[in-house]
Design an enzyme around this catalytic site. Structure first.
Site, PDB file in Angstrom:
ATOM      1  N   ARG A  55       0.835  -1.214   0.000  1.00  0.00           N
ATOM      2  CA  ARG A  55       0.000   0.000   0.000  1.00  0.00           C
ATOM      3  C   ARG A  55       0.864   1.256   0.000  1.00  0.00           C
ATOM      4  O   ARG A  55       0.556   2.243  -0.670  1.00  0.00           O
ATOM      5  CB  ARG A  55      -0.949  -0.014   1.205  1.00  0.00           C
ATOM      6  CG  ARG A  55      -1.946   1.140   1.166  1.00  0.00           C
ATOM      7  CD  ARG A  55      -3.029   1.012   2.222  1.00  0.00           C
ATOM      8  NE  ARG A  55      -2.495   1.108   3.571  1.00  0.00           N
ATOM      9  CZ  ARG A  55      -3.220   0.957   4.679  1.00  0.00           C
ATOM     10  NH1 ARG A  55      -4.509   0.651   4.598  1.00  0.00           N
ATOM     11  NH2 ARG A  55      -2.666   1.069   5.861  1.00  0.00           N
ATOM     12  N   LYS A 154      -2.686   6.901   1.034  1.00  0.00           N
ATOM     13  CA  LYS A 154      -2.567   7.171   2.476  1.00  0.00           C
ATOM     14  C   LYS A 154      -1.537   8.284   2.630  1.00  0.00           C
ATOM     15  O   LYS A 154      -0.350   8.029   2.825  1.00  0.00           O
ATOM     16  CB  LYS A 154      -2.146   5.885   3.203  1.00  0.00           C
ATOM     17  CG  LYS A 154      -2.323   5.966   4.702  1.00  0.00           C
ATOM     18  CD  LYS A 154      -2.364   4.591   5.312  1.00  0.00           C
ATOM     19  CE  LYS A 154      -2.240   4.637   6.813  1.00  0.00           C
ATOM     20  NZ  LYS A 154      -3.247   5.463   7.472  1.00  0.00           N
ATOM     21  N   GLU A 187     -16.053   6.287   6.353  1.00  0.00           N
ATOM     22  CA  GLU A 187     -15.164   5.652   7.332  1.00  0.00           C
ATOM     23  C   GLU A 187     -15.072   6.545   8.560  1.00  0.00           C
ATOM     24  O   GLU A 187     -15.622   7.652   8.584  1.00  0.00           O
ATOM     25  CB  GLU A 187     -13.769   5.456   6.724  1.00  0.00           C
ATOM     26  CG  GLU A 187     -13.121   6.763   6.275  1.00  0.00           C
ATOM     27  CD  GLU A 187     -11.757   6.570   5.619  1.00  0.00           C
ATOM     28  OE1 GLU A 187     -11.188   5.477   5.690  1.00  0.00           O
ATOM     29  OE2 GLU A 187     -11.272   7.559   5.040  1.00  0.00           O
TER      30      GLU A 187
HETATM   31  N1  PMP Z   1      -9.212   4.873   7.384  1.00  0.00           N
HETATM   32  C1  PMP Z   1      -8.319   5.818   7.678  1.00  0.00           C
HETATM   33  C2  PMP Z   1      -8.589   7.225   7.247  1.00  0.00           C
HETATM   34  C3  PMP Z   1      -7.150   5.500   8.387  1.00  0.00           C
HETATM   35  O1  PMP Z   1      -6.262   6.448   8.683  1.00  0.00           O
HETATM   36  C4  PMP Z   1      -6.942   4.164   8.799  1.00  0.00           C
HETATM   37  C5  PMP Z   1      -5.727   3.811   9.600  1.00  0.00           C
HETATM   38  N2  PMP Z   1      -4.610   3.633   8.812  1.00  0.00           N
HETATM   39  C6  PMP Z   1      -7.887   3.200   8.449  1.00  0.00           C
HETATM   40  C7  PMP Z   1      -9.025   3.592   7.738  1.00  0.00           C
HETATM   41  C8  PMP Z   1      -7.679   1.765   8.805  1.00  0.00           C
HETATM   42  O2  PMP Z   1      -6.701   1.199   7.961  1.00  0.00           O
HETATM   43  P1  PMP Z   1      -5.733   0.037   8.419  1.00  0.00           P
HETATM   44  O3  PMP Z   1      -6.606  -1.097   8.845  1.00  0.00           O
HETATM   45  O4  PMP Z   1      -4.924  -0.271   7.225  1.00  0.00           O
HETATM   46  O5  PMP Z   1      -4.931   0.569   9.542  1.00  0.00           O
END
Ligand code: PMP
Length: 299
Positions: A55, A154, A187
């Site tokens: 990612r 990200k 989210e």
């Molecule tokens: N959404 C956002 C905006 C985030 O910052 C995160 C944390 N990284 C997640 C969802 C969850 O992603 P992950 O399970 O890869 O940590």
């Protein structure tokens, strides 16, 4: 845990994180121009490292940022950092910035992208709160549109999510859920959302404006293993207000049941489906931690 107890890997050296530095001309700092990953390690093994590195690489490619290290270099740095950190479990923050350059947005003159990795203990939420479940609000702040910034990137720019999180703080809630411009659920400020209704799991599709969370992916895998029906379909605030169960997933959050949305109690918290997923998640962590030679390589 104070910052003094966090360690930082930078340029092949591991130092106390409180003493690590980055240029004030770095565009990561000036403009949020960069990408990052948050990674958990359990029993000294980074959880789903390959997926995190993939990612990171994809996020960097999407913004035309070249990471000056290979994924093997990054894996080796992480191994060294975990060994130096000493705790069996913890959290890693792997950051790639555009690097220092002249003032102005133009990234083309930032010639040295910077990489650093911080290891720290992370307790985002107390055990009591985790057991009691989180109270969430639906934020008035809408998530940045997916056609303005692809939600799969990200990036270092979290201001949109920070504003939503401030609303949660102001309301005395633990987390904020962001809607997209069409008013559908995307989210949480730093986690993905799952809803259970009549035995089926639902989560918004990524295109609605959610990060393609690694923990979200693990939960989807586990639902398949447990033969629980799961659908990725658009979700409205109504679906949150009338859910049987809701839970949040993220590397920092792990899995957190939600007890309340906008002051309305969620039917079950923690609910039976959440508990099955949570149990399977713990087994998955153990299973992954036992796999030798596998982490550090893309799979
Ligand atoms: N959404 C956002 C905006 C985030 O910052 C995160 C944390 N990284 C997640 C969802 C969850 O992603 P992950 O399970 O890869 O940590």
């Amino acid at each position: 845990m104070t910052d003094a107890q966090s360690l930082c890997w930078q340029n092949n050296r591991i130092v106390d994180a409180a003493t690590a530095t980055i240029s004030v001309l770095d565009h990561g700092l000036l403009y949020g121009d960069g990408v990052f990953e948050g990674i958990r390690f359990y029993r000294r093994r980074p959880f789903r490292l390959a997926a995190h590195l993939q990612r990171l690489i994809d996020s960097a490619r999407a913004i035309g940022l070249s990471i000056p290290l290979t994924s093997d270099d990054l894996s080796n740095a992480i191994t060294a950092l975990i060994a130096a950190f000493g705790n069996d479990d913890g959290y890693l923050r792997l950051v790639v910035t555009r690097g220092a350059g002249p003032m102005g947005l133009d990234p083309s003159r930032c010639e040295n992208p910077q990489v650093f990795i911080v290891a720290s203990a992370l307790q985002l939420i107390s055990t009591e709160r985790r057991l009691a479940g989180a109270a969430v609000i639906i934020a008035a702040t809408r998530r940045l549109s997916a056609d303005g910034l692809d939600p799969r990137i990200k990036s270092l720019n979290y201001l949109n999510h920070i504003l939503a999180r401030m609303e949660a703080n102001h309301a005395g809630a633990d987390e904020a859920i962001l809607l997209n411009s069409a008013g559908r659920v995307t989210e949480g400020s730093a986690d993905n959302v799952f809803v259970v209704k009549r035995g089926t799991l639902f989560t918004p599709p990524i295109y609605e404006g959610a990060l393609d969370g690694i923990t979200r992916g693990v939960v989807i895998e586990l639902a398949q293993e447990l033969e629980l029906p799961l659908r990725e379909i658009p979700i409205a605030p109504y679906d949150l207000h009338t859910a049987d169960e809701i839970f949040l997933t993220g590397t920092g959050a792990e899995l957190i049941p939600v007890r309340q949305v906008d002051g309305r109690p969620v039917q079950h918290c923690p609910g039976p489906i959440f508990q099955r997923i949570e149990q399977a998640f713990k087994v998955c962590i153990e299973r992954d931690a036992e796999k030798e030679n596998e982490w550090g390589h893309l799979r």
